[in-house]
Scaffold this motif. Structure first.
Motif, short mmCIF file in Angstrom:
data_model
loop_
_atom_site.label_atom_id
_atom_site.label_comp_id
_atom_site.label_asym_id
_atom_site.label_seq_id
_atom_site.Cartn_x
_atom_site.Cartn_y
_atom_site.Cartn_z
N UNK A 149 129.64 60.55 -74.63
CA UNK A 149 129.07 61.90 -74.60
C UNK A 149 129.54 62.75 -75.78
N UNK A 150 128.76 63.77 -76.13
CA UNK A 150 129.29 64.81 -77.01
C UNK A 150 129.98 65.84 -76.12
N UNK A 193 113.79 59.87 -82.23
CA UNK A 193 114.08 59.27 -80.93
C UNK A 193 115.46 58.67 -81.05
N UNK A 194 116.26 58.85 -80.00
CA UNK A 194 117.64 58.39 -80.09
C UNK A 194 117.74 56.88 -80.28
N UNK A 195 116.81 56.13 -79.67
CA UNK A 195 116.84 54.67 -79.81
C UNK A 195 116.64 54.28 -81.26
N UNK A 246 126.65 53.20 -73.69
CA UNK A 246 125.64 54.15 -73.20
C UNK A 246 125.93 55.55 -73.69
N UNK A 247 124.92 56.15 -74.31
CA UNK A 247 125.01 57.53 -74.75
C UNK A 247 124.31 58.37 -73.66
N UNK A 248 125.05 59.16 -72.88
CA UNK A 248 124.41 59.88 -71.77
C UNK A 248 123.66 61.11 -72.27
N UNK A 249 122.73 60.90 -73.16
CA UNK A 249 122.05 61.99 -73.86
C UNK A 249 120.55 61.69 -73.96
N UNK A 250 119.66 62.63 -73.68
CA UNK A 250 119.96 63.96 -73.16
C UNK A 250 120.42 63.86 -71.70
N UNK A 251 121.24 64.81 -71.30
CA UNK A 251 121.88 64.69 -70.00
C UNK A 251 121.08 65.44 -68.92
#
Ligand code: ADP
Length: 296
Positions: free
Chosen positions: A176-177, A39-41, A155-160
């Protein structure tokens, strides 16, 4: 700002490595199998903690077997946590073939139950807050409205899957990537010059600091005054899973130690480069000492 709070997703990742990926209806033998938190968190929080920041992970898991696995793993990290219970624990099933190609199914489970009511009693001031897009967008909006004024929000806009302009312009950094930056800017990124242009479009649109993660090409920062390119560290890349999360965690951690943003990105680049030299997401995340030893 000397603390990092991550409000985000916590999953159990189940990873199977096999020769090839299964076709529909096919059963294949996996050569090896791993279970670890994801999980990204959780990933970003573990990265930040390993890079030496006082870090708190806020999220939801299920009151089930996988939830207790997560608690065991997290208990081994130098990480504070405010973990609440919702429906079943979020899960990701990941198949990876011998060429590193993958197939992933994610069940959001309890991550979908993290709501504004759950955050009502949590006070956060003068800290760095990290967000990603694996919890409900309403909750992310609430975080920006409630905590945005007194904290620095990354903020990481992922998944977009969703683009929320309020959230993006309310953040102090968007990270973002390449794929996410392409979607957000509406232009394909095929070169470093394209990435520079995309960062200009994003800066104009959101009026906030833009960091684009460029995989094996490193990263860039557009702060409105200049665009600065950060070249990657040269490493023997094996598995890039979680590299972006490692980068974000390390970046936030460094910002608790120095106000030098460029230096923080340089170190985040190094930490993320080290993470791609080993398999898995968080198992590959380095400690601050590893980064110092390898790159000094
Ligand atoms: P994501 O995991 O979000 O797709 P990237 O693939 O862009 O993110 O990787 C994040 C960061 O990890 C990059 O900005 C870079 O610093 C580092 N990185 C990724 N791949 C490599 C590589 N092959 N060599 C060196 N650094 C890398």
């Amino acid at each position: 700002m000397n603390r990092v709070f991550v409000i985000g997703s916590i999953n159990v990742d189940i990873l199977m490595l096999s020769d090839h990926l299964p076709e529909p209806g096919e059963t294949i033998k996996a050569g090896s199998f791993y279970v670890y938190p994801g999980g990204k968190g959780a990933n970003q929080a573990i990265s930040s903690a390993r890079m030496g920041a006082n870090t708190t992970l806020i999220g939801k898991i299920g009151n089930d077997y996988f939830g207790s696995l997560i608690k065991d793993f997290i208990g081994k990290e130098n990480l504070n946590s405010i973990i609440m219970y919702g429906q079943k624990t979020g899960m990701a099933f990941i198949n990876v073939d011998k060429n590193g190609k993958n197939m992933i199914s994610v069940f959001s489970g309890a991550n979908n139950d993290l709501r504004e009511e759950d955050l009502k009693d949590i006070k956060i001031d003068n800290s760095i807050i990290m967000l990603q897009q694996e919890i409900p967008m309403d909750t992310i909006e609430y975080v920006i409205k409630t905590y945005g004024r007194n904290n620095l929000i990354i903020t990481d806009p992922s998944p977009i899957n969703e683009i929320n302009d309020f959230v993006l312009s309310g953040s102090d950094y968007i990270t973002p990537n390449e794929v996410e930056a392409s979607k957000l800017s509406g232009m394909h990124i095929n070169s470093r010059e394209d990435a520079f242009k995309a960062s200009e479009i994003l800066y104009k649109k959101y009026q906030t600091n833009i960091i684009i993660k460029l995989g094996s090409y490193g990263s860039l920062l557009n702060n409105g005054n200049e665009i600065r390119y950060f070249k990657p560290s040269t490493v023997n890349a094996r598995d890039t899973t979680g590299a972006g999360d490692c980068f974000n965690g390390a970046f936030a951690a460094m910002l608790t130690k120095t106000s030098d943003v460029n230096k923080s990105i340089e170190i985040a680049n190094m930490a993320a480069a080290l993470s791609v030299t080993e398999y898995g997401a968080f198992p590959s995340f380095p400690y601050l000492n590893d980064v110092k030893t390898k790159f000094n």
